[in-house]
Design an enzyme around this catalytic site. Structure first.
Site, PDB file in Angstrom:
ATOM      1  N   HIS A 185       0.828  -1.226  -0.151  1.00 20.91           N
ATOM      2  CA  HIS A 185      -0.041   0.211  -0.333  1.00 20.91           C
ATOM      3  C   HIS A 185       0.934   1.699  -0.204  1.00 20.91           C
ATOM      4  CE1 HIS A 185      -3.697  -1.842   0.662  1.00 20.91           C
ATOM      5  NE2 HIS A 185      -3.930  -2.450   0.811  1.00 20.91           N
ATOM      6  N   ASP A 234       3.736   9.001  -0.735  1.00 21.31           N
ATOM      7  CA  ASP A 234       2.079   8.678  -0.492  1.00 21.31           C
ATOM      8  C   ASP A 234       1.755   7.827  -1.559  1.00 21.31           C
ATOM      9  OD1 ASP A 234      -0.163   8.047   1.076  1.00 21.31           O
ATOM     10  OD2 ASP A 234      -0.835  10.185   1.163  1.00 21.31           O
TER      11      ASP A 234
HETATM   12  C1  GDG Z   1      -2.279   3.276   3.401  1.00 21.95           C
HETATM   13  C2  GDG Z   1      -0.781   4.432   2.316  1.00 21.95           C
HETATM   14  C3  GDG Z   1      -2.979   3.984   0.468  1.00 21.95           C
HETATM   15  C4  GDG Z   1      -8.683   9.648   8.495  1.00 21.95           C
HETATM   16  N1  GDG Z   1      -9.318  10.789   9.058  1.00 21.95           N
HETATM   17  C5  GDG Z   1     -11.106   9.629   9.936  1.00 21.95           C
HETATM   18  C6  GDG Z   1     -10.680   8.739   8.454  1.00 21.95           C
HETATM   19  N2  GDG Z   1      -9.987   8.483   7.561  1.00 21.95           N
HETATM   20  C7  GDG Z   1      -9.789   8.284   6.402  1.00 21.95           C
HETATM   21  C8  GDG Z   1      -9.164   8.842   5.340  1.00 21.95           C
HETATM   22  C9  GDG Z   1      -9.078   7.350   4.297  1.00 21.95           C
HETATM   23  C10 GDG Z   1      -8.245   6.904   5.576  1.00 21.95           C
HETATM   24  O1  GDG Z   1      -8.777   7.706   6.553  1.00 21.95           O
HETATM   25  C11 GDG Z   1      -6.833   7.185   4.743  1.00 21.95           C
HETATM   26  O2  GDG Z   1      -6.260   6.877   3.532  1.00 21.95           O
HETATM   27  P1  GDG Z   1      -4.681   7.236   3.229  1.00 21.95           P
HETATM   28  O3  GDG Z   1      -5.057   6.960   1.441  1.00 21.95           O
HETATM   29  O4  GDG Z   1      -4.692   8.575   2.881  1.00 21.95           O
HETATM   30  O5  GDG Z   1      -3.906   6.917   4.218  1.00 21.95           O
HETATM   31  P2  GDG Z   1      -3.118   5.962   4.584  1.00 21.95           P
HETATM   32  O6  GDG Z   1      -4.140   5.418   6.088  1.00 21.95           O
HETATM   33  O7  GDG Z   1      -1.664   6.447   4.869  1.00 21.95           O
HETATM   34  O8  GDG Z   1      -3.050   4.494   4.174  1.00 21.95           O
HETATM   35  C12 GDG Z   1      -1.403   5.659   1.731  1.00 21.95           C
HETATM   36  C13 GDG Z   1      -3.567   3.726   1.945  1.00 21.95           C
HETATM   37  O9  GDG Z   1      -2.798   2.599   2.373  1.00 21.95           O
HETATM   38  C14 GDG Z   1      -4.915   3.354   0.504  1.00 21.95           C
HETATM   39  O10 GDG Z   1      -4.409   1.421   0.209  1.00 21.95           O
HETATM   40  O11 GDG Z   1      -3.684   5.036  -0.103  1.00 21.95           O
HETATM   41  O12 GDG Z   1      -1.133   6.080   0.982  1.00 21.95           O
HETATM   42  O13 GDG Z   1      -0.781   5.603   3.738  1.00 21.95           O
HETATM   43  O14 GDG Z   1     -10.009   6.747   3.741  1.00 21.95           O
HETATM   44  O15 GDG Z   1     -10.839   8.821   4.711  1.00 21.95           O
HETATM   45  N3  GDG Z   1     -12.245   8.364   8.737  1.00 21.95           N
HETATM   46  C15 GDG Z   1     -12.735   8.664   9.048  1.00 21.95           C
HETATM   47  N4  GDG Z   1     -12.999   9.375  10.024  1.00 21.95           N
HETATM   48  C16 GDG Z   1     -11.646  10.203   9.911  1.00 21.95           C
HETATM   49  O16 GDG Z   1     -11.401  11.483  11.074  1.00 21.95           O
HETATM   50  N5  GDG Z   1     -13.994   7.510   9.205  1.00 21.95           N
END
Ligand code: GDG
Length: 465
Positions: free
Chosen positions: A157, A364
């Site tokens: 990821h 990212d």
């Molecule tokens: C890894 C990789 C890759 C955030 N705040 C709240 C909340 N979130 C959710 C967002 C989003 C998720 O968390 C974060 O997704 P990301 O893609 O930014 O990042 P990582 O956690 O670092 O994940 C990344 C991912 O895996 C998938 O392959 O994209 O690059 O690092 O969905 O909405 N969700 C809720 N409340 C919040 O306050 N419910």
């Protein structure tokens, strides 16, 4: 149809009651499991005094989950240690934060063995096994040692680092070699896949066999499978009652100002300090419009057991305080910085209320927030996405305003442009991005990956005999 076994470090199955606070990845994985009836296996998030390998099995919203508890030492060495103090920073190009501690590596190997020993008895001959992320790179090797011959796929990821960075990791050869016990290794983007290939071709004297990679006496399929979001669900959710309520609260509080938002786990890879600096630069250089904006940064805390995360939290507290101290007025604060976690439908309402989203990670793998923001917009009056060129999502969301997140000037310039952008340009840019997030959604990602894994012929059986 084969059963699907998903393995990930944490198992965060949604409850199905709509009160989800779990992230996009958890939603994606449970969607995959409902489609291909199967099992989700991983760590329970709990610790036990002595590891027993005992499984907790339950059904969550149509998904069977099997979890195991780990010892405190496992947690420190494997999760907080090798995964989050070694691999995470290194793979995000933060060699300065990368800790090389022998005990971390040992804990990582031990937990992967424990996962394998607990999982192996649950595997049936025709199951497809899909392993997720950097915590579990050696899992296939451990399963193969136990005689598992099933098709096993790995999906990373996060970014795969450049060759010169990868070789700084002690034991990098062993780690990479263990990826050759999989049948399919998937990355988020073609760039990361190429970085992996470059390592294998130069460092391990591998060769390409068609589009497969051959090294260490084995052949593995490699591919780029950009992860998506459930765009249709998100677009619907943005119109839900709770999303509307949140939207209205946001509109009332912005008092006709333009809302700029950021939503990220509190992590140094997300470029939060640089983003704040970019916003500060915007305020300092645009005195005529600065009172017309409000920047809301939602940043739920994560990995609090790792010092680098405690430090960035303290720095952001002081940075947001400093910006407000310098620019706030009796009736206005430019920055609202919140560490709470919100429900997904509330987030959808926040996205929809925003005129601009700042998604500016330093590195990212993909960044799902960028895609969720696009999915949640009002088609008649969409907001503008400002996106880091170093997010995997930049490959697909080409109509975003692209920035180098290290440059406060570029962030400030993009903010100015986004806030002044007329409706027709906003709609034109958004429509193309929306088409992309809808077409390349989470279901397309799942089907592409599982399809590619199903297509792998029984290479391990063939090679073993
Ligand atoms: C890894 C990789 C890759 C955030 N705040 C709240 C909340 N979130 C959710 C967002 C989003 C998720 O968390 C974060 O997704 P990301 O893609 O930014 O990042 P990582 O956690 O670092 O994940 C990344 C991912 O895996 C998938 O392959 O994209 O690059 O690092 O969905 O909405 N969700 C809720 N409340 C919040 O306050 N419910």
């Amino acid at each position: 149809m084969s059963r699907l076994i998903v393995v990930s470090n944490r198992v965060n199955a949604p409850t199905g009651k709509g009160d989800e606070t779990v992230g996009g990845l958890a939603m994606a994985l449970s969607a995959a499991l409902r489609e291909y009836s199967g099992l989700w296996f991983g760590w329970s998030g709990k610790t036990t005094e002595k590891f027993t390998g005992e499984l907790n099995v339950e059904r969550c919203d149509g998904v069977t989950v099997a979890t195991l508890d780990l010892e405190e030492t496992d947690l420190n060495e494997y999760y907080n240690g090798y995964a989050n103090k070694t691999l995470w920073p290194l793979f995000h190009y933060r060699q300065d934060l990368t800790a090389y501690d022998r005990s971390y590596g040992e804990g990582y190997e031990r937990v992967n063995q424990r996962f394998a020993e607990t999982l192996a008895p649950l595997i049936e001959p025709d199951d497809l096994i899909w392993v997720h992320d950097y915590h579990l790179i050696p899992l296939a090797r451990e399963l193969r040692k136990l005689g598992v011959k099933n098709r096993i796929g790995f999906y990373l990821h996060i970014p795969w680092p450049a060759h010169q960075l990868m070789v700084t990791l002690p034991g990098h050869q062993k780690l990479v070699q263990s990826l050759f016990d999989y049948d399919l290794v998937g990355f988020q983007t073609a760039d990361y896949r190429q970085a992996f290939e470059e390592y294998v071709l130069t460092e391990a004297k591998g060769v390409m066999v068609g589009s497969d990679l051959r090294a260490f006496g084995r052949t593995v399929k490699v591919g780029a499978f950009p992860i998506g979001v459930d765009a249709a669900e998100f677009a619907e959710m943005a119109k839900s009652e709770r999303a509307w309520r949140t939207y209205n609260v946001m509109m009332a509080h912005t008092a006709f100002r333009s809302l700029i938002i950021g939503v990220d786990r509190l992590d140094y890879s997300k470029g939060l300090e640089e983003r704040f600096a970019g916003f500060e630069h915007f305020l300092a250089h645009n005195p005529d419009v600065r009172r017309e904006v409000l920047f809301l940064q939602i940043a739920p805390v994560s990995r609090e057991g790792v010092e680098a995360y405690q430090e960035i939290r303290a720095r952001l507290d002081s940075l947001s305080g400093r910006i407000n101290g310098e620019f706030a007025d009796i009736d206005w604060n430019p920055v609202r910085y919140v560490n709470k976690t919100y429900r997904r439908d509330e987030l959808a309402g926040v996205y929809r209320a925003a005129r601009v989203a700042l998604v500016t990670p330093l590195r990212d793998g993909m960044n799902l927030v960028a895609k969720e923001f696009v999915a949640a917009q009002n088609p008649d009056d969409p907001g503008v996405l400002i996106l880091s060129r170093f997010a995997g999502a930049a490959d697909q969301l080409k109509q975003a305003l692209m920035v180098n997140p290290n440059s406060p000037e570029e962030i400030a310039e993009a903010l100015k442009r986004a806030l002044a952008m007329d409706l027709s340009e906003r709609v034109a840019r958004w429509a193309q991005m929306f088409e992309n997030v809808t077409r390349e959604d989470v279901n397309a990602w799942r089907d592409a990956y599982v399809g590619a894994l199903s297509d792998v012929r029984e290479t391990h059986t063939a090679l073993a005999s």
